[in-house]
Design an enzyme around this catalytic site. Structure first.
Site, PDB file in Angstrom:
ATOM      1  CB  CYS A 302      -0.921   0.005   1.210  1.00  0.00           C
ATOM      2  SG  CYS A 302      -0.055  -0.168   2.792  1.00  0.00           S
ATOM      3  CB  CYS A 393     -12.300 -37.429   1.693  1.00  0.00           C
ATOM      4  SG  CYS A 393     -10.786 -36.902   2.523  1.00  0.00           S
ATOM      5  CB  CYS A 396      -9.305 -40.941   3.777  1.00  0.00           C
ATOM      6  SG  CYS A 396     -10.930 -40.168   3.994  1.00  0.00           S
ATOM      7  CG  HIS A 409     -27.662 -42.287   1.830  1.00  0.00           C
ATOM      8  ND1 HIS A 409     -28.516 -41.470   1.138  1.00  0.00           N
ATOM      9  CD2 HIS A 409     -27.226 -41.581   2.900  1.00  0.00           C
ATOM     10  CE1 HIS A 409     -28.624 -40.315   1.761  1.00  0.00           C
ATOM     11  NE2 HIS A 409     -27.844 -40.334   2.836  1.00  0.00           N
ATOM     12  CB  CYS A 491      -0.048 -29.686  51.736  1.00  0.00           C
ATOM     13  SG  CYS A 491      -0.374 -28.013  51.101  1.00  0.00           S
ATOM     14  CB  CYS A 501       5.316  -9.541  54.844  1.00  0.00           C
ATOM     15  SG  CYS A 501       4.261 -10.650  55.808  1.00  0.00           S
ATOM     16  CG  HIS A 529      12.314 -17.392  59.961  1.00  0.00           C
ATOM     17  ND1 HIS A 529      13.165 -18.474  59.856  1.00  0.00           N
ATOM     18  CD2 HIS A 529      12.185 -16.875  58.696  1.00  0.00           C
ATOM     19  CE1 HIS A 529      13.541 -18.610  58.589  1.00  0.00           C
ATOM     20  NE2 HIS A 529      12.954 -17.647  57.856  1.00  0.00           N
TER      21      HIS A 529
END
Length: 546
Positions: A302, A393, A396, A409, A491, A501, A529
């Site tokens: 463009c 197809c 296949c 059919h 766990c 924190c 701690h």
């Protein structure tokens, strides 16, 4: 050193400083060299070729250069003009002869001054006007060949013209060559054909059209390694030059006439020079508004220009989100799309494969005469003739009815499907397992969310609705969870910190632990701690509480 020798040396040094290596080459063994002069074209300059009732006409900005090969005699510039040969692929013998005679007249008008730069300026600025070529260059439709013009004594020229044995019977493949050497100032200026040579190359580079070059963005100019200077004896490099048209040259599977090959050569040279000019020009990107060289920009069909970085990020974002129809010009008022070659260069092979696949899928979904093979192991797109309910197809070879999606059919009515009412707890029975690789799952999910309703139903019948809508999303989410979460030390549940924190409480087991070292913390006195250890209560990874 004589005065003439000094002037010659000064002139050659001046030419070397004025012109680039692609425009001027000097033969160091003697006072000789080559000048390649590109003529200046007016705006809207056209080149045209008429063959029978067919007119081919193109607008160009550059023509292949004129090649001026010269040798300076010992008494130049005081007494004798340079001996020279003028070569051009798109001028006729008559036109080259007129230009060569004018160059000699220019020397005579100087009164014994150096003239090579004046010759180059005349060829560049005034050659077309001198030949009465305004805005249209008409190529001859018959035999045409590169011309070399020269001047020699009248008797020798006539003798060679009569006894010339080099002109082939077929005609179109010869190149007429004439050596034009300036006589002394007192000699009569006469122009005659002195020599005809066959100078075609057997290995001519393949020519492409101007439009093909602009779309692909690359081209190899045909060139010849031979030159008028004997490199083996003089040790001088020759300027590259365009090979003359070759009768064995082929374009699009058919042989080219010499005129067609010449037109192709001109268009290729013009496209290459325009690309070179674009690469060295500064443009303002339409997205980031930065000024960049053309070599770092991309121009869409463009005409809008964007820097490669901005356009690449824009295309990558659209393709990653599956919006392949959004891969268009970033300008708000423009819906032009980049060419596939431009998309490939911007996003790379991996994303381009995704873009190509999704674009094909969306295109097929929009086509009313396309259905999908109902076989779960196939699912290929099939073009359906609406005059019949049968489809075959091509992958296949399964023939099916487009109405009921069962084996064809004939003209009998389709059997009604038995509706099966399923509750939310009813498990679907997929016929295929979803891919296990992340790449395969992403590709399947993109196909599912961007496909039509018919495509979604087909994929659901193959993989199961739950597998697609729940299982596949969950599998894709696992990768994000593994990257953005850590395991609880109690766990081992996945935990994401979104603020606060470094004291973390597991959502599942409700126990406390330190986010910095993942140590288990007691429910009482857990702040010890941080007072007695190396961990900070508020680390560098602090997030505002949410």
């Amino acid at each position: 050193m004589t005065s003439d020798t000094e002037e010659q040396e000064d002139e050659l040094l001046a030419l070397h400083s004025i012109f680039g290596s692609d425009e001027f080459v000097r033969d160091e063994s003697k006072s000789a060299g080559e000048l390649r002069v590109c003529v200046e074209l007016p705006a809207a300059f056209m080149v045209a070729l008429t063959e029978g009732e067919t007119l081919s006409q193109y607008e160009i900005s550059f023509l292949p250069p004129l090649l001026l090969t010269f040798e300076l005699p010992e008494d130049y510039p005081s007494s004798s003009p340079p001996s020279f040969t003028l070569t051009c692929s798109w001028l006729t013998h008559t036109q080259l002869s007129a230009l060569s005679a004018q160059l000699t007249d220019l020397y005579q008008a100087t009164g014994g001054a150096v003239v090579l730069f004046s010759w180059a300026q005349f060829l560049k600025e005034d050659a077309l006007r001198f030949l009465d070529i305004d805005t249209l260059l008409e190529l001859p439709s018959g035999e045409h060949s590169t011309q070399n013009c020269s001047q020699d004594s009248l008797d020798v020229a006539l003798s060679e013209a009569k006894n010339n044995k080099h002109t082939p019977a077929t005609g179109p493949t010869d190149i007429q060559s004439l050596d034009l050497s300036a006589l002394s100032l007192e000699a009569e200026q006469t122009l005659q054909t002195s020599e005809i040579k066959a100078d075609y190359q057997d290995d001519q580079s393949k020519q492409i059209s101007k439009e093909d070059f602009l779309n692909e963005g690359s081209v190899l100019l045909p060139s010849s390694s031979s030159g008028p200077l004997d490199e083996s004896e003089q040790g001088a490099a020759s300027l590259p030059r365009e090979s003359p048209p070759n009768e064995d040259q082929r374009l699009s599977g058919r042989s080219l006439t010499p005129s067609q090959a010449l037109l192709s050569q001109i268009l290729i040279y013009d496209a290459a020079q325009q690309q070179k000019q674009f690469a060295t020009t500064v443009f303002d990107c339409g997205v980031c508004f930065m000024g960049l060289l053309g070599m770092d920009c991309v121009q869409l069909l463009c005409g809008h220009i964007f820097c490669r970085t901005c356009l690449s990020q824009f295309c990558k974002l659209q393709i990653t989100e599956g919006n392949v129809q959004g891969v268009t010009c970033p300008d708000a008022d423009c819906d032009a799309a980049p060419t596939p070659a431009q998309v490939r260069s911007l996003v790379g092979e991996e994303l381009f494969s995704r873009y190509d696949r999704l674009l094909l899928q969306k295109t097929l979904d929009c086509m009313p005469d396309v259905v999908y093979c109902p076989r779960h192991s196939c699912g290929s797109a099939v073009i359906w003739d609406k005059s019949s309910t049968a489809a075959m197809c091509t992958v296949c070879a399964f023939a099916f009815c487009v109405t009921c999606k069962k084996t064809y059919h004939g003209t009998e009515a389709c059997q009604k499907k038995k509706k099966k009412i399923m509750t939310e707890n009813d498990a679907e029975q997929p016929t295929a397992a979803v891919p296990r690789s992340q790449e395969g799952m992403k590709a399947l999910w993109d196909d599912y969310v961007s496909g039509s309703k018919q495509r979604k139903r087909l994929l659901e019948s193959i993989y199961g609705r739950r597998s697609l809508q729940n299982g596949l999303v969950e599998c894709l989410s696992e990768e994000w969870v593994a990257t953005n979460s850590e395991n609880c030390p109690y766990c081992y549940s996945s935990i994401q910190k979104d603020g606060g924190c470094n004291v973390m409480r597991c959502y599942w087991c409700k126990r406390l632990f330190c986010w910095s070292c993942f140590a288990k913390l007691p429910s009482q006195g857990y702040l010890d701690h941080f007072d007695n250890g190396t961990c900070n209560h508020f680390g560098s990874d602090f997030f505002p509480a949410t």
